[in-house]
Scaffold this motif. Structure first.
Motif, PDB file in Angstrom:
ATOM      1  N   UNK A  48       0.824  -1.208   0.000  1.00 52.96           N
ATOM      2  CA  UNK A  48       0.000   0.000   0.000  1.00 52.96           C
ATOM      3  C   UNK A  48       0.856   1.254   0.000  1.00 52.96           C
ATOM      4  N   UNK A  49       1.894   1.256   0.818  1.00 55.40           N
ATOM      5  CA  UNK A  49       2.817   2.397   0.875  1.00 55.40           C
ATOM      6  C   UNK A  49       3.568   2.556  -0.445  1.00 55.40           C
ATOM      7  N   UNK A  50       4.058   1.445  -0.993  1.00 56.63           N
ATOM      8  CA  UNK A  50       4.803   1.496  -2.254  1.00 56.63           C
ATOM      9  C   UNK A  50       3.906   1.977  -3.392  1.00 56.63           C
ATOM     10  N   UNK A  51       2.644   1.513  -3.410  1.00 48.68           N
ATOM     11  CA  UNK A  51       1.693   1.954  -4.448  1.00 48.68           C
ATOM     12  C   UNK A  51       1.456   3.455  -4.373  1.00 48.68           C
ATOM     13  N   UNK A  52       1.302   3.974  -3.157  1.00 42.42           N
ATOM     14  CA  UNK A  52       1.051   5.410  -2.982  1.00 42.42           C
ATOM     15  C   UNK A  52       2.238   6.229  -3.493  1.00 42.42           C
ATOM     16  N   UNK A  53       3.448   5.796  -3.157  1.00 38.70           N
ATOM     17  CA  UNK A  53       4.654   6.494  -3.624  1.00 38.70           C
ATOM     18  C   UNK A  53       4.767   6.403  -5.138  1.00 38.70           C
ATOM     19  N   UNK A  54       4.504   5.213  -5.682  1.00 37.90           N
ATOM     20  CA  UNK A  54       4.589   4.968  -7.128  1.00 37.90           C
ATOM     21  C   UNK A  54       3.604   5.859  -7.885  1.00 37.90           C
ATOM     22  N   UNK A  55       2.360   5.923  -7.415  1.00 39.99           N
ATOM     23  CA  UNK A  55       1.340   6.735  -8.078  1.00 39.99           C
ATOM     24  C   UNK A  55       1.677   8.222  -7.978  1.00 39.99           C
ATOM     25  N   UNK A  56       2.165   8.649  -6.816  1.00 40.89           N
ATOM     26  CA  UNK A  56       2.544  10.060  -6.630  1.00 40.89           C
ATOM     27  C   UNK A  56       3.672  10.451  -7.581  1.00 40.89           C
ATOM     28  N   UNK A  57       4.657   9.592  -7.736  1.00 43.03           N
ATOM     29  CA  UNK A  57       5.793   9.894  -8.616  1.00 43.03           C
ATOM     30  C   UNK A  57       5.363   9.970 -10.071  1.00 43.03           C
ATOM     31  N   UNK A  61       5.764  13.384 -12.357  1.00 39.55           N
ATOM     32  CA  UNK A  61       6.574  13.414 -13.576  1.00 39.55           C
ATOM     33  C   UNK A  61       5.746  13.690 -14.829  1.00 39.55           C
ATOM     34  N   UNK A  62       4.433  13.691 -14.660  1.00 42.72           N
ATOM     35  CA  UNK A  62       3.571  13.940 -15.809  1.00 42.72           C
ATOM     36  C   UNK A  62       3.458  12.768 -16.759  1.00 42.72           C
ATOM     37  N   UNK A  63       3.835  11.573 -16.299  1.00 39.65           N
ATOM     38  CA  UNK A  63       3.753  10.379 -17.157  1.00 39.65           C
ATOM     39  C   UNK A  63       2.639   9.456 -16.690  1.00 39.65           C
ATOM     40  N   UNK A  64       1.670  10.036 -15.992  1.00 41.92           N
ATOM     41  CA  UNK A  64       0.625   9.215 -15.389  1.00 41.92           C
ATOM     42  C   UNK A  64      -0.358   8.721 -16.449  1.00 41.92           C
ATOM     43  N   UNK A  65      -0.627   7.433 -16.425  1.00 38.68           N
ATOM     44  CA  UNK A  65      -1.597   6.822 -17.324  1.00 38.68           C
ATOM     45  C   UNK A  65      -2.882   6.562 -16.549  1.00 38.68           C
TER      46      UNK A  65
END
Length: 289
Positions: A48-57, A61-65
């Motif tokens: 859960x923590x890793x997912x939150x960090x991953x989504x935030x990054x 970076x503007x590369x969010x799908x």
């Protein structure tokens, strides 16, 4: 170099999962039911923590799908995950570290290969021969012997491998494997009350060592291990990713010898040579089929 480091870390984590579980149960630090509960809870928290960090990054970076947000796993996959985790823990009460990892890996590979055959995937003659040899090695491994003292334990580990094979097959269509696994861990927590009810009578025998090993299995070996593997996979060819996983049972066996003074039997050497060699031949000839 980056791919090598990530892959090595992930493989060590996968092997450590078997070691942590076997160490906790063989030494009587904790029972299989409460081990599974703590593993799922710590794995869900870490992912859960890793997912939150991953989504935030990704957003930063503007590369969010946007399609990534729709990847929330499924109940069927979470059931497969739960069956895998529970059978894995119960089986390691009886099995050595290396033997358990080999049965698990073999069942996963045979399940995925069998699914490909069911889906009418075209195989070469060499691949058919390799599949038959791997299957024969698996049958030989499952026979009662010094390597497999408990048929029930071996059968449960095989069931765990089948469940993980099904989970892997279902995961091939997901957009974000990390988010899918994280949400499936979270979904599996609905079974916690039932597991706690069964494991309640064992609470008095649970030690701090068992709790720590279960947390390490869930947070480090599962949560961090899966996350690092999903980073490494895009850096590897599909064939390379499949082949390197052949190292996991060997690494687990070595860990069992070093940390638990387990013996590597001739049955294990023969079975691992047959199964891992045959799977290696199958994978390397996949493109030629």
């Amino acid at each position: 170099m980056k791919a090598t480091i990530y892959t090595l870390i992930a493989l060590i984590a996968f092997a450590a999962n078997s070691l942590f579980c076997r160490m906790a149960l063989a030494e009587g630090y904790i029972d299989a039911w409460n081990f599974t509960v703590i593993r799922l809870l710590s794995g869900a928290a870490c992912l859960g923590i890793i997912m939150a960090i991953y989504t935030h990054n990704l957003k930063r970076k503007g590369t969010f799908n946007p399609a990534i947000l729709s990847d929330r796993g499924s109940w069927r996959s979470s059931i497969s995950l739960l069956v895998y985790a529970l059978c894995f823990s119960i089986a390691y009460v009886e099995l050595d570290t290396g033997t358990g990892a080999l049965i698990l890996f073999s069942a996963v590979q045979l399940t995925m290969i069998g699914w490909g055959i069911y889906q009418k995937e075209q195989l070469s003659l060499l691949q058919w021969c390799a599949f038959i040899v791997a299957l024969s090695g698996f049958v030989y491994l499952m026979l009662p012997s010094a390597a497999v003292p408990s048929l029930l334990g071996a059968s449960l580990m095989a069931l765990s491998g089948v469940a993980w094979g099904i989970y892997s097959i279902r995961g091939k269509v997901c957009v974000s494997p990390l988010r899918t696994t994280g949400f499936n861990f979270i979904r599996s927590l609905v079974a916690i009350p039932v597991l706690l009810l069964v494991g309640m009578s064992y609470l008095k025998n649970m030690s701090i060592e068992g709790v720590l090993l279960a947390c390490a299995s869930g947070a480090i070996a599962s949560g961090v291990g899966y996350s690092v593997w999903y980073v490494a996979m895009p850096l590897l060819k599909s064939t390379q990713a499949a082949v390197v996983q052949l190292c996991v049972p060997v690494l687990a066996a070595i860990a069992g010898v070093l940390f638990l003074s387990e013996q590597v039997t001739m049955e294990f050497i023969v079975a691992s040579s047959l199964i891992l060699g045959a799977v290696l031949v199958f994978i390397l000839n996949k493109k030629k089929a």
